[in-house]
Design an enzyme around this catalytic site. Structure first.
Site, short mmCIF file in Angstrom:
data_model
loop_
_atom_site.label_atom_id
_atom_site.label_comp_id
_atom_site.label_asym_id
_atom_site.label_seq_id
_atom_site.Cartn_x
_atom_site.Cartn_y
_atom_site.Cartn_z
N HIS A 74 0.82 -1.63 -0.08
CA HIS A 74 0.09 0.10 0.29
C HIS A 74 0.75 1.26 0.29
CE1 HIS A 74 -3.31 -2.68 1.92
NE2 HIS A 74 -3.74 -2.35 0.78
N GLY A 122 -9.78 -5.47 1.04
CA GLY A 122 -9.69 -4.13 -0.03
C GLY A 122 -8.92 -3.89 -1.78
N PHE A 124 -6.81 -4.47 -3.54
CA PHE A 124 -5.41 -4.72 -3.39
C PHE A 124 -5.72 -6.27 -3.16
CE2 PHE A 124 -3.52 -0.39 -3.18
CZ PHE A 124 -3.38 -0.31 -4.19
N GLY A 125 -6.30 -6.44 -2.78
CA GLY A 125 -6.95 -8.24 -2.60
C GLY A 125 -7.07 -8.37 -3.96
#
Length: 328
Positions: A74, A122, A124-125
């Site tokens: 992140h 989130g 990016f998962g």
């Protein structure tokens, strides 16, 4: 959210935003708070939980909190977005991260996600799931992704998803305890050939603007936090008991097992590891989060940490566990 401003000008006060609700992998921070280590450094931190992990990047990126916790991947994403954030240390180093599931789901390998619903916390998962599918030659329409936020375990138990992205020493333990069944994890680092789970290492992030005016405060914060890590690792049972005294909802068998599982991943020296930043930088490019222009060295600094391997702090109770074992 754009009207929220939590940063402080008082030299003792600072705002610290957690990356999730308060849980066992935040123990060193709470030990530094409860045992007066921050106070010893002239600091009075306001420790805050988030209701949505995705908010953390924007808040620290917009300099609306002083310090925030967020994963390494992140950090790259934040800088790619134009946020001038920098990591001043690592709290939780290389926690095993991957696709978590009940073995009764029939999942044995990543190819078994076909026809399954895969949960993620989130955005990016989802990016990682889709990338792993691409690497495995799985069509994007062969499975369904579902954003479940911080409720991954419950989503699996309620049959909202068949599996989900999570941390082995947290969600996998939680799922096993709640279900009473055997669980499995397919680690991202193995599936993507990373060689480490450093992309999910949890870091202390500050905004460069805040850092420019508060270097000494950040140094004092990192020193006290490192002392909290050291005390936690030398006094694990006392640390968990003190954590539960102050946050009673964590005094359960599930959280106790999560705490024990998290202990090996606390970074004693809090150092940002160059190898990890290089690996995650390459991975971030492969995921399309950044490009070749991203300079890993601009994303972190070890300048604000005590001397390595760790500072020489005296134990509060007169001896360390390691010393007791050596004597016996």
């Amino acid at each position: 959210m754009s009207d929220i401003v939590i940063s402080t000008t008082d030299n003792s006060r600072l705002s610290l935003l957690l990356n999730w609700y308060a849980n066992p992998y935040h123990t060193p921070i709470f030990m530094a708070h409860y045992l007066g280590f921050y106070e010893d450094e002239g600091l009075s931190p306001a420790i805050m939980e988030t209701t949505d992990p995705s908010d953390v990047t924007d808040l620290i990126g917009q300099n609306k909190v002083d310090i925030a916790l967020k994963a390494m991947i992140h950090t790259y994403a934040a800088r790619a977005k134009g946020y001038k954030v920098v990591s001043t240390g690592t709290l939780f180093h290389e926690p095993p991260t991957g696709l978590i599931f009940l073995k009764s789901s029939g999942i044995k390998g990543f190819e078994d996600i076909r026809g399954k619903r895969i949960g993620y916390i989130g955005r990016f998962g989802k990016i990682i799931i889709d990338d792993l599918a691409r690497r495995a030659g799985i069509e994007l329409d062969a499975y369904e992704t579902v954003r479940v936020g911080m409720n991954m375990t419950d989503a699996i138990l309620q049959n909202q998803v068949d599996a989900g992205m999570g941390i082995g020493c947290f969600q996998q333990v939680e799922l096993e305890q709640a279900s009473g069944q055997e669980t499995g994890i397919l680690r991202v680092d193995e599936l993507a050939g990373l060689g480490c789970c450093c992309f999910c290492s949890i870091l202390f992030l500050v905004n460069e603007e805040y850092l420019a005016h508060n270097e000494d405060k950040v140094r004092r914060f990192m020193k006290a936090t490192q002392r909290g890590v050291q005390w936690t690792l030398e006094n694990p049972e006392k640390a968990y008991d003190l954590l539960c005294q102050n946050i009673p909802r964590l005094r359960t068998e599930t959280f106790r097992k999560i705490y024990i599982s998290c202990l090996p991943y606390f970074s004693r020296d809090l150092v940002n590891v160059e190898r990890d930043w290089d690996k995650v930088g390459t991975y971030a490019q492969e995921l399309g989060i950044t490009d070749e222009s991203m300079d890993a060295m601009s994303c972190y600094s070890n300048e604000y940490l005590p001397e390595r391997p760790y500072a020489d702090f005296q134990p509060l109770d007169g001896h360390y566990l390691s010393e007791s074992r050596a004597a016996s």
